[in-house]
Design an enzyme around this catalytic site. Structure first.
Site, mmCIF file in Angstrom:
data_model
loop_
_atom_site.group_PDB
_atom_site.id
_atom_site.type_symbol
_atom_site.label_atom_id
_atom_site.label_comp_id
_atom_site.label_asym_id
_atom_site.label_seq_id
_atom_site.Cartn_x
_atom_site.Cartn_y
_atom_site.Cartn_z
ATOM 1 N N ILE A 1 -0.228 -0.231 14.567
ATOM 2 C CA ILE A 1 -0.601 -1.593 14.965
ATOM 3 C C ILE A 1 -1.008 -2.450 13.783
ATOM 4 O O ILE A 1 -0.954 -3.660 13.854
ATOM 5 C CB ILE A 1 -1.745 -1.674 16.014
ATOM 6 N N LYS B 1 -5.066 -3.049 3.625
ATOM 7 C CA LYS B 1 -5.185 -2.534 2.268
ATOM 8 C C LYS B 1 -5.903 -1.192 2.270
ATOM 9 O O LYS B 1 -5.599 -0.306 1.485
ATOM 10 C CB LYS B 1 -5.969 -3.518 1.398
ATOM 11 N N GLU B 2 -6.868 -1.066 3.152
ATOM 12 C CA GLU B 2 -7.701 0.128 3.123
ATOM 13 C C GLU B 2 -7.461 1.077 4.290
ATOM 14 O O GLU B 2 -7.939 2.200 4.283
ATOM 15 C CB GLU B 2 -9.176 -0.289 3.098
ATOM 16 N N VAL C 1 -3.796 1.500 11.138
ATOM 17 C CA VAL C 1 -4.258 1.756 12.502
ATOM 18 C C VAL C 1 -3.057 2.026 13.404
ATOM 19 O O VAL C 1 -2.071 1.298 13.387
ATOM 20 C CB VAL C 1 -5.096 0.568 13.040
ATOM 21 N N ASP D 1 -18.625 -7.832 7.205
ATOM 22 C CA ASP D 1 -17.256 -8.353 7.116
ATOM 23 C C ASP D 1 -16.935 -9.079 8.412
ATOM 24 O O ASP D 1 -15.838 -8.980 8.948
ATOM 25 C CB ASP D 1 -16.254 -7.211 6.867
#
Ligand code: ADP
Ligand code: MN
Length: 516
Positions: free
Chosen positions: A259, A263-264, A267, A405
């Site tokens: 989905i 960058k990290e 999913v 965030d």
């Protein structure tokens, strides 16, 4: 036991329109489906019916045809199965070449020659021949194909006197073995041997059977859905294995696809399977967040975790791989805290290394839209704003957390309310930069809702005070920021000198319980 009993007639695939259109000799014998004129007019229905019929006739083969095997974009060398099969094919070819050499050597110029045909791995009719390439549909229903090999009856022999043929007869036995190949899974490539009076020795047949069964088990588990292959590409082989294990263990039913690729993290969406324990219920749909094991992207996140006292002792001792696991771990703990406070957020299912499985926010594989992507009525917008104000306060006071965030990118709109996600970087307010992070969150939220026309929305400074309980009076951003930093410094000094945080930072003053 009489082996004849095993050689039951395989189910004949019923004729369907798919092959009829391709096969010039096709004897039309379609099952008529009665329906009203209106239905006939419906193109949609017609398509559906055709699909249904095709599926009934060739269930497995259709699935294979749609899979990554046959599409243009492959060959997918990231698939282990694919690689193994490619290697096997290569091996078989080499084996056959060697066999041919030996056959030649043995026979030499002799008038009587011995054939090694039966020992070949690649049947001549199975090998690549671009010229008279026929697709499987034609081959399976080839009207010219030989009758099925005759088998001996249950009593184990046919004929009389010296014409008797027993079930152990090499030819009969070989044919029988060939016929039995039809019992293998349909996706197992057996070539045209069945229609060709091929005689398989017991040894070859048994080896083939073993192989077919293990292939069947493997592919059933690991390659249930074609999406696997696309999803796989986003993660490294070790992670893939970890995901496979979850499917194998039955915890997840299927991993349908990716989905989001950030960058990290990457999913995935998955359908939940069965839980090993009774207490734990696996949600029907799950989101799998895989924290990327390539380090580069994580370097600039050090500041979040390095100074977080919950991880302080461990940070210095850890290798990079473990630090990434710690992000996943942090997300899990933070989500659990939020869940306990009743904040709408994904529910943690399981954490395995750097892979976090949680409940899926959305439905039928469609993730809930981010707040930035959804157009809300002014009423919903206002509702969302107050909900977020409330959640930020809860997060701070009850969870002792700052999201760090928070923005319209990490808030999903689902079921008429806002859900918070992406909390791996969340910190406690007493984190050396915690209040700065909170101020940044407040700025994002204020700006989003002020731009979105919510006149009641507090400005970032008011919001900061409302969430934290501080009463910073500076009326401009620079001074406000300076006061925040002063507060952080004061707290740091206090920790240094007294070994504990200032009580004004959290409502109860007790350090949170951090369970390992
Ligand atoms: P990052 O932003 O660090 O890549 P996120 O946790 O924000 O990671 O996830 C990325 C995206 O994946 C989200 O924006 C959201 O669209 C989707 N997503 C993440 N978790 C879930 C979930 N539990 N349910 C539905 N979608 C999710
Ligand atoms: Mn995100």
């Amino acid at each position: 036991m009489d082996p004849v009993g095993v050689a039951a007639a395989p189910p004949e695939a019923g004729p369907g329109p798919a092959w009829q259109s391709k096969c010039p000799w096709g004897a039309p014998n379609t099952t008529s489906i009665s329906c009203s004129l209106a239905d006939v007019m419906s193109e949609q229905l017609a398509k559906e019916l055709q699909l249904e019929e095709e599926n009934a006739a060739f269930p497995e083969v259709v699935a294979v045809a749609e899979g990554p095997f046959i599409t243009g974009e492959n060959i997918d060398t990231s698939s282990d199965l694919m690689l193994a099969q490619m290697l096997q094919m290569e091996f078989d070819r080499e084996y056959d070449a060697q066999l041919r050499r030996e056959e030649k050597k043995i026979n030499g110029d002799s008038k009587v020659s011995i054939s090694f045909e039966n020992y070949r791995k690649v049947h001549p009719y199975d090998s690549d021949s671009s010229e008279d390439e026929v697709d499987w549909q034609d081959t399976r229903h080839d009207p010219y194909r030989a009758d099925k090999p005759t088998t001996t009856p249950r009593k184990g022999f046919i004929g009389k006197g010296k014409d008797i043929t027993t079930k152990h007869d090499e030819v009969v036995c070989g044919r029988k073995n060939t016929a039995r190949m039809e019992n293998f899974a349909p996706e197992f490539q057996v070539g045209d041997g069945i229609g060709m009076d091929l005689k398989l020795s017991n040894q070859v047949f048994n080896a083939l059977k073993q192989h077919a069964y293990s292939e069947e088990r493997r592919s059933a588990r690991l390659h249930e859905k074609k999406e696997h292959s696309t999803a796989e590409k986003a993660v490294d082989p070790k992670t893939r294995l970890l995901l496979y294990k979850m499917v194998n263990a039955g915890m997840l039913e299927t991993i349908t696809g990716c989905i989001s690729t950030g960058k990290e993290s990457v999913v995935f969406h998955a359908y939940g399977g069965k839980s090993a324990t009774e207490e734990k219920v696996i949600p029907p749909e799950c989101a799998i967040k895989v924290f990327k094991t390539t380090l580069n992207e994580f370097k600039n996140r050090d500041k979040y975790i390095k100074d977080d006292y919950r991880f302080k002792d461990r940070f210095s001792k850890l290798n990079p791989r473990k630090i990434i696991r710690m992000w996943a771990e942090k997300e899990m703990h933070n989500l659990t805290r939020m869940q306990n406070a009743g904040i709408p957020c994904p529910q943690v299912v399981i954490l395995k290394k750097h892979v976090l499985v949680m409940s899926f926010i959305g439905q039928d594989q469609v993730p809930a839209p981010k707040l930035k992507d959804v157009t809300l009525s002014s009423e919903d917008m206002k509702k969302a704003y107050y909900q977020i104000l409330n959640m930020m306060q809860q997060l701070y006071k009850e969870c002792n957390l700052v999201h760090a965030d928070l923005s319209e990118y990490n808030m999903l709109w689902h079921d008429g309310k806002v859900w918070l996600i992406d909390v791996s970087q969340s910190v406690e307010p007493t984190h050396p930069h915690g209040l700065e992070f909170l101020f940044r969150d407040c700025r994002n939220v204020s700006q989003f809702f002020q731009k979105g026309g919510v006149s009641e929305a507090l400005n970032e400074r008011e919001l900061f005070n409302a969430v934290s309980g501080f009463n910073i009076t500076a009326d401009n951003e620079v001074d406000f920021q300076a006061e925040i930093e002063a507060l952080e410094k004061m707290n740091e000094d206090h920790v240094q000198n007294h070994g504990k945080k200032l009580s004004m930072f959290s409502s109860d003053g007790d350090p949170p319980i951090y369970d390992e």
